[in-house]
Each structure stands twice: as structure tokens, then as C-alpha cells.
Design a protein around this motif. Structure first.
Motif, short mmCIF file in Angstrom:
data_model
loop_
_atom_site.label_atom_id
_atom_site.label_comp_id
_atom_site.label_asym_id
_atom_site.label_seq_id
_atom_site.Cartn_x
_atom_site.Cartn_y
_atom_site.Cartn_z
N GLU A 27 6.11 3.39 7.93
CA GLU A 27 4.43 3.20 8.21
C GLU A 27 4.51 4.33 7.23
N ILE A 28 3.91 4.61 6.25
CA ILE A 28 3.59 5.81 5.22
C ILE A 28 1.73 5.79 6.28
N VAL A 29 1.66 7.25 6.45
CA VAL A 29 0.04 7.87 6.92
C VAL A 29 -0.24 8.30 5.86
N TYR A 30 0.30 9.36 5.25
CA TYR A 30 -0.03 10.48 4.38
C TYR A 30 1.73 11.34 3.23
N GLN A 31 1.18 11.33 2.76
CA GLN A 31 2.13 12.06 1.55
C GLN A 31 1.35 13.23 0.34
N ASP A 32 2.02 14.43 0.36
CA ASP A 32 1.79 14.96 -0.83
C ASP A 32 3.23 15.44 -1.41
N ASP A 33 2.93 16.72 -1.95
CA ASP A 33 4.53 16.87 -2.19
C ASP A 33 5.13 17.29 -2.05
N LEU A 34 5.24 17.97 -0.28
CA LEU A 34 5.60 18.60 0.50
C LEU A 34 5.94 18.19 2.09
N CYS A 35 4.75 17.35 1.84
CA CYS A 35 5.54 16.82 3.31
C CYS A 35 4.88 14.54 3.36
N LEU A 70 5.19 26.84 3.79
CA LEU A 70 5.74 24.93 3.90
C LEU A 70 4.93 24.85 5.45
N ALA A 71 5.47 25.76 5.96
CA ALA A 71 4.80 25.71 7.71
C ALA A 71 3.61 25.69 8.06
N GLY A 72 2.97 26.76 6.62
CA GLY A 72 1.84 26.85 7.04
C GLY A 72 0.87 25.34 6.01
N HIS A 73 1.67 25.12 5.54
CA HIS A 73 1.08 23.42 4.84
C HIS A 73 1.54 22.54 6.06
N LEU A 74 2.43 22.26 6.59
CA LEU A 74 2.66 21.81 7.91
C LEU A 74 1.54 21.29 8.89
N MET A 75 1.09 23.17 9.33
CA MET A 75 0.52 22.95 10.13
C MET A 75 -1.53 23.01 9.67
N LEU A 76 -1.39 22.72 8.71
CA LEU A 76 -2.51 23.02 8.35
C LEU A 76 -2.90 20.99 7.83
N THR A 77 -2.09 20.39 7.19
CA THR A 77 -1.88 19.39 7.12
C THR A 77 -1.92 18.17 8.49
#
Ligand code: AMP
Length: 123
Positions: A27-35, A70-77
Motif C-alpha cells: 500500500e504505497i504512500v509515496y515514491q520518487d526515483d530514490l525511495c 541518498l541519506a539526506g534525501h531519505l531524511m528530507l522525505t
């Protein structure tokens, strides 16, 4: 390499990789190219979402310098997902790491828990 951040040298495919590849449903809530973020199948709070990188990284101990963006992107997401879930009242982000950390799936994931007041310390 320590036991905690060993890669899957035997090529074992995790359940989360199968979700990324669309081989099993989520049950997907959100996705982009990295996560990718999807609801946990066994929720521990009224809202329990997992945020994972699409890149196969075992856990936070498996990050390398190449993963800085990627680590920063995850935290921002995390907060982007929180806003989609309307949980600005508060939430907890948990990354279980290794056996004593309670990790059961060897693909990095951030638990986003919300919907009730959460106790501290955790068990
Ligand atoms: P951990 O114990 O920190 O490794 O967390 C793994 C999480 O993955 C647990 O909360 C499980 O309920 C969850 N989980 C396992 N399989 C699935 C699945 N197919 N879809 C959604 N969540 C899952």
C-alpha cells in the motif's frame, strides 16, 4: 566487514526488494526515483509507514560516503510523507539496525509511527 552491515553476498532477495520491483503488492504512500514509502503490514501504531531507499542498503550501518545524498534525501522525505499522512501532530522515526536493534528485514527502512502518544523508552 561486521556482521551488522554485511551485504547479502549470497544474492538473497528481500521482501522489500520484491516490493520495489512490483513483484509483491504494498500500500504505497509515496515514491520518487530514490525511495518508496508504504504501510507496514503489521502496524505497531494507528499509522505505521516504512520509508526505504530503492538502492539495496542493509541498514544505516551499510551507508557509504557515496550515499550521502541518498541519506539526506531519505531524511528530507520523512516529513514529506508525514504531511501526506496528516501526522504533523507528532511522529516517531525508527531505524532498527542489526540483531540487537530488532532488525528483521535486511533492507534499510525507516519506521514512521504516529496516531497515538508513543511511550519512551522503547522496549
Ligand atoms: P524491522 O523489524 O525493523 O526489520 O521491520 C520490518 C518491518 O517490515 C516490520 O514492521 C514488518 O511488519 C514489516 N513488513 C514485513 N513484510 C512486509 C510487507 N510485505 N509489507 C509491509 N511491511 C512488511
Amino acid at each position: 566487514m561486521s556482521e551488522m552491515n554485511k551485504s547479502r553476498e549470497d544474492g538473497e532477495t528481500t521482501i522489500f526488494k520484491k516490493i520495489i520491483d512490483g513483484e509483491i503488492p504494498a500500500e504505497i504512500v509515496y515514491q520518487d526515483d530514490l525511495c518508496l514509502a508504504f504501510h507496514d503490514v503489521s502496524p505497531q501504531a494507528p499509522i505505521h509507514v516504512l520509508l526505504i531507499p530503492k538502492k539495496e542498503i542493509v541498514n544505516v550501518a551499510g551507508f557509504s560516503q557515496d550515499d550521502t545524498h541518498l541519506a539526506g534525501h531519505l531524511m528530507l522525505t520523512v516529513d514529506k510523507v508525514a504531511k501526506l499522512l496528516n501526522i504533523e501532530n507528532g511522529y516517531r522515526v525508527v531505524a532498527n539496525c542489526g540483531a540487537d536493534g530488532g532488525q528483521s528485514v535486511d533492507h534499510l527502512h525507516l519506521h514512521i509511527l504516529a496516531g497515538r502518544a508513543l511511550a519512551w523508552p522503547p522496549g
